[in-house]
Design an enzyme around this catalytic site. Structure first.
Site, PDB file in Angstrom:
ATOM      1  N   LYS A 149      85.325  -9.536 -34.001  1.00  0.00           N
ATOM      2  CA  LYS A 149      84.468 -10.329 -34.325  1.00  0.00           C
ATOM      3  C   LYS A 149      84.162 -10.756 -35.689  1.00  0.00           C
ATOM      4  O   LYS A 149      84.485  -9.927 -36.182  1.00  0.00           O
ATOM      5  CB  LYS A 149      82.771 -10.636 -34.105  1.00  0.00           C
ATOM      6  CG  LYS A 149      82.537 -10.285 -32.502  1.00  0.00           C
ATOM      7  CD  LYS A 149      81.139 -10.266 -31.828  1.00  0.00           C
ATOM      8  CE  LYS A 149      81.215 -10.347 -30.623  1.00  0.00           C
ATOM      9  NZ  LYS A 149      81.262 -11.280 -29.578  1.00  0.00           N
TER      10      LYS A 149
ATOM     11  N   ARG B 238      82.943 -10.047 -18.589  1.00  0.00           N
ATOM     12  CA  ARG B 238      82.643 -10.023 -17.483  1.00  0.00           C
ATOM     13  C   ARG B 238      83.067  -8.664 -16.481  1.00  0.00           C
ATOM     14  O   ARG B 238      83.669  -8.698 -15.856  1.00  0.00           O
ATOM     15  CB  ARG B 238      84.032 -11.646 -17.402  1.00  0.00           C
ATOM     16  CG  ARG B 238      84.534 -10.992 -18.208  1.00  0.00           C
ATOM     17  CD  ARG B 238      85.719 -12.359 -18.637  1.00  0.00           C
ATOM     18  NE  ARG B 238      84.786 -13.508 -19.544  1.00  0.00           N
ATOM     19  CZ  ARG B 238      84.717 -14.358 -20.101  1.00  0.00           C
ATOM     20  NH1 ARG B 238      86.508 -15.158 -19.509  1.00  0.00           N
ATOM     21  NH2 ARG B 238      84.461 -14.597 -21.004  1.00  0.00           N
TER      22      ARG B 238
END
Length: 490
Positions: free
Chosen positions: A267, A341
């Protein structure tokens, strides 16, 4: 802070009374105004205070009352004065005087029911939350001074009884908020698991699976997320058996990424510190199980938390890797920052495979796309079951935790197909929250399921609700506790 129910206001430093829109006193407020020969009314008339929700007016040392200060608290439209309006008013009363130097606040609600008095006490507990564990040089005037809150009610015994289950939920929300607020150097997967294990004191059963146990189960998708961290991944399994023996349980699964760098798909530096709350879903599930046990809910429930840390060291998972899930499906890693996920995929499969639940609900701070879609006051709900989705949507407005149902279009599902594996973990920006939900659906094995993306709601920086101070919200604890109470107990 001590909360007590009393039958009269007596001598107090601060006395709070409700005022409805139009500067109308309900019940006890009128008596106090008469005792001051109309001083309270004159104070309102000379100000802009009208009784609007989440507003207050302080009146210093009015003659005729045994109080140093009277706090007039806006209760809004009398015709719309429901539980949430009462919570707002009680929270606003606390915030109006918390830094005043006074140690005692008395909220006169003798005109309301015992259950409403309990509701006000519950709101004050939530409003008073403050995470100050690491503050060492705070000025005394910045530290809340209120030590005791007295709630005046006509029936102390009934109010006390009504408050007990509410207090259990408030304690659970506090537990969840504390988990979300902790920095990642303190709350890593094993420490998270340890704190959950301590909940056995409430009557819960807690199992902690480490990497060796998960390896044996074939949970390579979850383990792949944490393989770049020196912190061992964990799976916490929490059970509450408050229903009939043998009754099918309901199940809740939480994403617990204790810190998310994005892994190899790292990120940007700006804002990365916020990723301490990427375990908000797991904190919500832990808080829910805390609440169910604390109020002795008449239901069998399971909570499963996938606890990992996503770091970018030389052993970290790479884009292009293909890993095998517990379900046997293979997953191509397109983006290592689509990690939540992956954690949920194995946790969901484990949950349905072991417990055969009536339904599963997962909570996760899953996608920034959810914030783009819904802003910062709604969580997105994705579900393969109208009945389950409707139960969640019905509970939201009752506790002021807003949800909005999102689609799971079958025509989008093929977007998740991989050229080299059964499924890929990311399909890019377009419909990012939807494709994430479709990915998860592949690991539910047809069990009724709902996915709640709480990325918009897990943390608040400019709160407009007195019962939700800035910082960790504990979002989802009240929502799901209310859903369970309304639909699945008894």
């Amino acid at each position: 802070m001590k909360i007590a129910f009393v039958t009269e206001a007596g001598v107090t430093q601060t006395l709070a009374v409700l005022v409805h829109e139009g500067r109308v006193f309900p019940g006890a407020g009128g008596d106090h105004d008469s005792a001051t020969s109309g001083t309270l009314t004159r104070a309102m008339t000379a100000s802009r205070f009208t009784g609007a929700p989440n507003s207050s007016l302080l009146v210093a040392a009015p003659s005729g009352l045994k109080a140093d200060t009277v706090v007039l608290v806006g209760a809004g439209d009398s015709g719309k004065f429901d539980d949430l309006a009462l919570e707002t008013a009680a929270g606003a009363a606390y915030h109006a005087v918390k830094l005043s130097g006074a140690e005692t606040l008395t909220l006169d609600l003798r005109h309301l029911s015992a259950e409403q008095a309990a509701r006000a006490a519950f709101a004050v507990r939530l409003a008073a939350y403050r995470f100050a564990r690491y503050r060492t040089k705070e000025k005394p005037e910045k530290i809340p001074s209120i030590q005791t809150v007295n709630i005046v009610t006509a029936d102390v015994a009934a109010a006390t009884a009504a408050f007990q289950p509410m207090d259990a939920v408030a304690e659970a929300v506090t537990f969840s908020r504390d988990l979300v607020a902790e920095p990642a150097n303190v709350l890593y997967p094993a420490e998270f698991a340890r704190r959950v294990k301590e909940l056995e004191r409430l009557g819960l059963t807690v199992e902690i699976l480490g990497e060796k146990e998960m390896e044996k189960l074939g949970m390579h998708v979850l383990l792949g997320v944490g393989q770049g961290s020196v912190r061992e991944s964990q799976l916490a399994v929490i059970q509450w058996n408050g229903g009939k023996p043998g009754d099918q349980p309901i199940a809740f699964v939480g994403k617990g990424v204790c810190f998310d760098t994005g892994g190899i798909s790292i990120k940007p530096a700006q804002g990365m510190e916020d990723m301490i709350w990427d375990m908000g879903g797991a904190a919500a599930v832990a808080g829910l199980m805390h609440a169910l046990a604390g109020r002795k809910a008449r239901v069998n429930a399971v909570g499963v938390l996938g606890l990992v840390e996503n770091m970018p060291d030389g052993n970290a998972q790479r884009p292009g890797d293909i890993v095998t899930s517990m379900s046997g499906q293979t997953v191509e890693i397109i983006n290592t920052d689509a990690e939540g996920r992956l954690v949920l995929a194995d946790a969901l499969w484990y949950t349905q495979d072991r417990f055969k639940p009536k339904f599963m609900v997962d909570l996760a701070t899953l996608t920034g796309a959810m914030i783009v879609a819904l802003g910062l006051d709604y969580a997105g709900v994705f579900s393969n079951s109208d009945e389950l989705a409707d139960a969640i949507l019905a509970a939201g407005p009752k506790v002021n935790e807003n949800v909005w149902r999102m689609p799971l279009p079958p025509q989008y599902d093929k977007i998740m197909d991989s050229v080299n594996a059964d499924v890929k973990n990311s399909a890019g920006r377009d419909g990012g929250s939807i494709t994430a939900g479709l990915f998860l659906q592949r690991f539910t094995n047809g069990v009724p399921w709902a996915h709640i993306d709480i990325a918009p709601t897990a943390w608040v920086t400019k709160s407009t609700r007195p019962t939700v101070p800035d910082g960790p919200v504990g979002w989802g604890v009240r929502l799901l506790d209310r859903m369970v109470a309304d639909k699945y107990e008894g």
